[in-house]
Design a protein around this motif. Sequence first.
Motif, PDB file in Angstrom:
ATOM      1  N   SER A 112       1.027  -1.219  -0.002  1.00 39.56           N
ATOM      2  CA  SER A 112      -0.075   0.081  -0.057  1.00 39.56           C
ATOM      3  C   SER A 112       0.837   1.606   0.097  1.00 39.56           C
ATOM      4  CB  SER A 112      -0.931  -0.081   1.245  1.00 39.56           C
ATOM      5  OG  SER A 112      -1.718  -1.027   1.361  1.00 39.56           O
ATOM      6  N   MET A 113       1.293   1.730  -1.249  1.00 40.00           N
ATOM      7  CA  MET A 113       2.022   2.647  -1.198  1.00 40.00           C
ATOM      8  C   MET A 113       1.392   3.796  -2.276  1.00 40.00           C
ATOM      9  SD  MET A 113       5.684   0.879  -1.775  1.00 40.00           S
ATOM     10  CE  MET A 113       6.827   2.142  -1.722  1.00 40.00           C
ATOM     11  N   ASP A 114       1.880   5.141  -2.297  1.00 42.43           N
ATOM     12  CA  ASP A 114       1.232   5.990  -3.177  1.00 42.43           C
ATOM     13  C   ASP A 114       2.113   6.339  -4.605  1.00 42.43           C
ATOM     14  OD1 ASP A 114      -0.792   6.723  -1.468  1.00 42.43           O
ATOM     15  OD2 ASP A 114       0.473   7.837  -0.101  1.00 42.43           O
ATOM     16  N   ILE A 115       1.496   6.819  -5.469  1.00 43.53           N
ATOM     17  CA  ILE A 115       1.982   7.072  -6.829  1.00 43.53           C
ATOM     18  C   ILE A 115       0.903   8.036  -7.321  1.00 43.53           C
ATOM     19  CG2 ILE A 115       0.834   5.350  -7.903  1.00 43.53           C
ATOM     20  CD1 ILE A 115       3.351   5.083  -9.541  1.00 43.53           C
ATOM     21  N   ASP A 116       1.915   8.956  -8.035  1.00 41.91           N
ATOM     22  CA  ASP A 116       1.412  10.150  -8.856  1.00 41.91           C
ATOM     23  C   ASP A 116       0.846   9.808 -10.124  1.00 41.91           C
ATOM     24  OD1 ASP A 116       0.266  12.476 -10.003  1.00 41.91           O
ATOM     25  OD2 ASP A 116       2.151  13.673  -9.739  1.00 41.91           O
ATOM     26  N   CYS A 117      -0.315   9.494 -10.397  1.00 39.42           N
ATOM     27  CA  CYS A 117      -1.141   8.866 -11.746  1.00 39.42           C
ATOM     28  C   CYS A 117      -1.728  10.063 -12.487  1.00 39.42           C
ATOM     29  CB  CYS A 117      -1.898   7.878 -11.553  1.00 39.42           C
ATOM     30  SG  CYS A 117      -1.291   6.462 -10.709  1.00 39.42           S
ATOM     31  N   GLU A 118      -1.371  11.489 -12.099  1.00 35.42           N
ATOM     32  CA  GLU A 118      -2.011  12.461 -12.831  1.00 35.42           C
ATOM     33  C   GLU A 118      -1.141  13.199 -13.460  1.00 35.42           C
ATOM     34  OE1 GLU A 118      -4.488  14.333 -10.157  1.00 35.42           O
ATOM     35  OE2 GLU A 118      -5.650  12.674  -9.541  1.00 35.42           O
ATOM     36  N   VAL A 145       8.618   6.525 -19.535  1.00 34.10           N
ATOM     37  CA  VAL A 145       7.437   6.728 -18.551  1.00 34.10           C
ATOM     38  C   VAL A 145       7.673   5.701 -17.459  1.00 34.10           C
ATOM     39  CG1 VAL A 145       4.955   5.904 -18.322  1.00 34.10           C
ATOM     40  CG2 VAL A 145       5.754   7.322 -20.409  1.00 34.10           C
ATOM     41  N   GLN A 146       8.237   4.654 -17.647  1.00 35.92           N
ATOM     42  CA  GLN A 146       8.655   3.326 -16.642  1.00 35.92           C
ATOM     43  C   GLN A 146       9.483   4.086 -15.434  1.00 35.92           C
ATOM     44  OE1 GLN A 146       8.797  -1.043 -17.625  1.00 35.92           O
ATOM     45  NE2 GLN A 146      10.854  -0.463 -17.380  1.00 35.92           N
ATOM     46  N   GLU A 147      10.453   5.025 -15.872  1.00 39.48           N
ATOM     47  CA  GLU A 147      11.407   5.571 -15.239  1.00 39.48           C
ATOM     48  C   GLU A 147      10.931   6.665 -14.207  1.00 39.48           C
ATOM     49  OE1 GLU A 147      15.051   4.811 -14.314  1.00 39.48           O
ATOM     50  OE2 GLU A 147      14.389   2.966 -15.160  1.00 39.48           O
ATOM     51  N   VAL A 153       7.001   6.806  -6.736  1.00 42.29           N
ATOM     52  CA  VAL A 153       6.265   5.932  -5.912  1.00 42.29           C
ATOM     53  C   VAL A 153       6.855   6.431  -4.549  1.00 42.29           C
ATOM     54  CG1 VAL A 153       6.289   3.802  -4.872  1.00 42.29           C
ATOM     55  CG2 VAL A 153       6.451   3.760  -7.347  1.00 42.29           C
ATOM     56  N   ASN A 154       5.732   6.769  -3.585  1.00 44.15           N
ATOM     57  CA  ASN A 154       5.898   7.335  -2.498  1.00 44.15           C
ATOM     58  C   ASN A 154       5.742   6.282  -1.306  1.00 44.15           C
ATOM     59  OD1 ASN A 154       6.554   9.251  -0.385  1.00 44.15           O
ATOM     60  ND2 ASN A 154       4.618  10.080  -0.508  1.00 44.15           N
ATOM     61  N   THR A 212      10.113  -0.713  -9.819  1.00 46.67           N
ATOM     62  CA  THR A 212       9.414  -0.699 -11.063  1.00 46.67           C
ATOM     63  C   THR A 212       8.177  -1.339 -10.992  1.00 46.67           C
ATOM     64  OG1 THR A 212      11.632   0.093 -12.365  1.00 46.67           O
ATOM     65  CG2 THR A 212       9.484  -0.729 -13.638  1.00 46.67           C
ATOM     66  N   ASP A 213       8.314  -2.467 -10.659  1.00 42.97           N
ATOM     67  CA  ASP A 213       7.082  -3.423 -10.792  1.00 42.97           C
ATOM     68  C   ASP A 213       6.052  -2.830  -9.581  1.00 42.97           C
ATOM     69  OD1 ASP A 213       8.286  -5.327 -12.546  1.00 42.97           O
ATOM     70  OD2 ASP A 213       8.971  -6.620 -11.221  1.00 42.97           O
ATOM     71  N   ILE A 214       6.430  -2.369  -8.660  1.00 40.87           N
ATOM     72  CA  ILE A 214       5.463  -1.651  -7.720  1.00 40.87           C
ATOM     73  C   ILE A 214       4.592  -0.492  -8.276  1.00 40.87           C
ATOM     74  CG2 ILE A 214       5.347  -0.412  -5.560  1.00 40.87           C
ATOM     75  CD1 ILE A 214       7.640  -2.251  -4.525  1.00 40.87           C
ATOM     76  N   ALA A 215       5.769   0.082  -8.936  1.00 42.13           N
ATOM     77  CA  ALA A 215       4.919   1.343  -9.648  1.00 42.13           C
ATOM     78  C   ALA A 215       4.001   1.078 -10.733  1.00 42.13           C
ATOM     79  CB  ALA A 215       6.021   2.317 -10.286  1.00 42.13           C
ATOM     80  N   LEU A 216       4.259   0.042 -11.515  1.00 40.25           N
ATOM     81  CA  LEU A 216       3.286  -0.402 -12.455  1.00 40.25           C
ATOM     82  C   LEU A 216       2.094  -1.143 -11.929  1.00 40.25           C
ATOM     83  CD1 LEU A 216       5.650  -1.715 -15.309  1.00 40.25           C
ATOM     84  CD2 LEU A 216       4.394   0.510 -15.113  1.00 40.25           C
ATOM     85  N   ASP A 217       2.375  -1.925 -10.966  1.00 36.63           N
ATOM     86  CA  ASP A 217       1.145  -2.547 -10.048  1.00 36.63           C
ATOM     87  C   ASP A 217       0.324  -1.597  -9.398  1.00 36.63           C
ATOM     88  OD1 ASP A 217       1.907  -5.063 -11.108  1.00 36.63           O
ATOM     89  OD2 ASP A 217       2.838  -5.583  -9.182  1.00 36.63           O
TER      90      ASP A 217
END
Length: 280
Positions: A112-118, A145-147, A153-154, A212-217
């Motif tokens: 359960s982490m945060d990521i900016d998707c906007e 985009v992946q990088e 990820v926060n 990277t896997d966490i970010a995409l998930d």
Amino acid sequence: MEISAMEGQTSPFEIDVRLEAEEVDSLAAGAWKRMARILKCDESRVRQRTDELLTAREIQKFLEETIMARASETAIEKTAPLFMGAPELESNSPLREQEPFSFHARVYPVPSMDIDCEAPIVRRRPKAAKDGARRTSSLSDRALVQETLRARVNGTIPDRLLRKALALKKEQFQQYLADKGLTYREYRIAHRVKPQEVEDELYDEAFDKLSTDIALDLVFIKQGLSVDQDKIDATLTELAPGKEKELLEELTATGKTWMLHQKARRDVALDWAVEHLLQR
């Protein structure tokens, strides 16, 4: 099949599975069929041929691992949240054909982490060099985009996930050495690196891959994305062009279709991010 699972999204997510004797025999039959393909022998002779080549303990391990892997996929699909990496499986007692069998499965849900998707992802304008030439980024759109998502990820990556990722990276490194016919010392001499430098590089690669896997998930989950059959088919083609059917059969026979689904969902997430966030 009896399944007892933890309630809620715990980490790790624990599952107990009990198979009836008939289920054990059915899964064992599939394992022996796969062994016949591996040994390239008739199914009627596979047990005899296996006895000639493997020890009793090796045969036991083969059957246990295959049966647990295949049964766990059904149990995990029914009860577990989206998870990362391979399930951890442990038998409660020795496997015996024509008898019930129980085992324990453990998976690690997407943290359960945060990521900016906007926020838009903008490629920096290339700067002019002194000779007037233009410097351009070597990253493709998808790599950029992946990088960028990875950097967004926060939160703190769970230690257990990081340890698993590092262990897998070390296994892959050892396999690389074996494939090249190199010893660890020969590798270090050829690359002129000290042991600690090798350790640091493996850690960095494991951390980057995991983050990277966490970010995409996280993008997949937060955007409510899904994987359809067309994407599964496309992923199979990417992994084994011209041999999609054979790959799917092998993943199914070994209880590893989770690998296919993890890659497919991350590809879906990356597709979405390239389409909706990247400003060209």
